[in-house]
Design a protein around this motif. Structure first.
Motif: not given
Length: 220
Positions: A6-15, A26-33, A61-66, A140-143
């Motif tokens: 799927g499509v993986l969006g990656i972002d960080e907090a606390g830098r 990282g949030v993994l979602a099927p494309e199209g969601v 709604e997504v495949l995975s949140v890590k 949105p996936i990175v959001g």
DNA sequence: TCTAGCGAGCTCAGTACCAG
DNA sequence: CTGGTACTGAGCTCGCTAGA
């Protein structure tokens, strides 16, 4: 285990935080969601109390949140970019997306070298890397990843507050954060274990004489 | 009263440039 | 060629203001 591409969006907090962890999500979602419908957007414009609720909807709604969490000690021992590279490479290796969209943690001029290093670390996964400044706003996936990172970091902060006392959210601009470091330094004679000791702000906080001298020197 | 938007002020890291 | 410095730009939150 069957890989869910799927499509993986990656972002960080606390830098930029002085106290508490750095969190990479990282949030993994099927494309199209359509995550935007669920509220996935730049987390900076979402009130803190609403982030958890939106993340809960997204998670269904997504495949995975890590998430990867780095302690203040790890931030002290490594550059922020190194830690983020480490987390991103691990997320890509584990989730095996066909495309990874990443909120750029580096200067736009440094994106090519950052991408090259990340590609070297991810090996032959065949992932398409999209590294974009302000990606949390534009994708949105990175959001969604941005929201996840912030919610998880907030959770860690609440746990740390129970253990060490109230220190705000750990940012140098907060009075509560600065007061906490000063008080701890006076009481314990050392920095709190959740503090990033190499941050420049720390020196100002624990060395008021030096700071006073500097302000007197530049003033008048 | 609540929310959104914007600016301020803090951090670090990468690049470009200049001097030795 | 190397090392130091300045500049730029990314992150983060808070606080103020205006509008609904």
């Amino acid at each position: 285990m069957v890989a869910l591409r799927g499509v993986l969006g990656i972002d960080e907090a606390g830098r930029g935080a002085l106290l508490g962890p750095l969190v990479v999500a990282g949030v993994l979602a099927p494309e199209g969601v359509d995550l935007e419908v669920l509220g996935a957007c730049d987390s900076k414009v979402v009130p803190r109390e609403k982030r958890k609720e939106i993340l809960h909807r997204i998670a269904q709604e997504v495949l995975s949140v890590k998430v990867w969490v780095f302690t203040a000690a790890e931030v002290d021992d490594n550059s922020l970019t190194e830690l983020e590279l480490r987390a991103m490479a691990a997320l890509i290796a584990e989730l095996k997306p066909y495309r990874a969209i990443i909120d750029s943690p580096v200067n736009p001029r440094a994106i090519p070298s950052f991408a090259e290093e990340l590609r070297r670390r991810t090996g032959d996964t065949g992932v398409e890397l999209v590294i974009h400044p302000k990606a949390d706003r534009d994708y949105p996936i990175v959001g969604a990843a941005s929201l996840a990172a912030k919610v998880i970091r907030d959770g860690y902060v609440l746990v740390l507050r129970k253990r060490y006392g109230y220190f705000g959210w750990g940012y140098p601009g907060e009075k509560a954060t600065r007061d906490f470091v000063r008080r701890w330094w006076v009481r314990e004679g050392k920095l709190p274990p959740i503090c990033r000791s190499r941050w420049a702000t720390v020196g100002e906080l624990i060395d008021p004489v030096l700071t006073l001298g500097k302000s007197q020197g530049t003033g008048a």
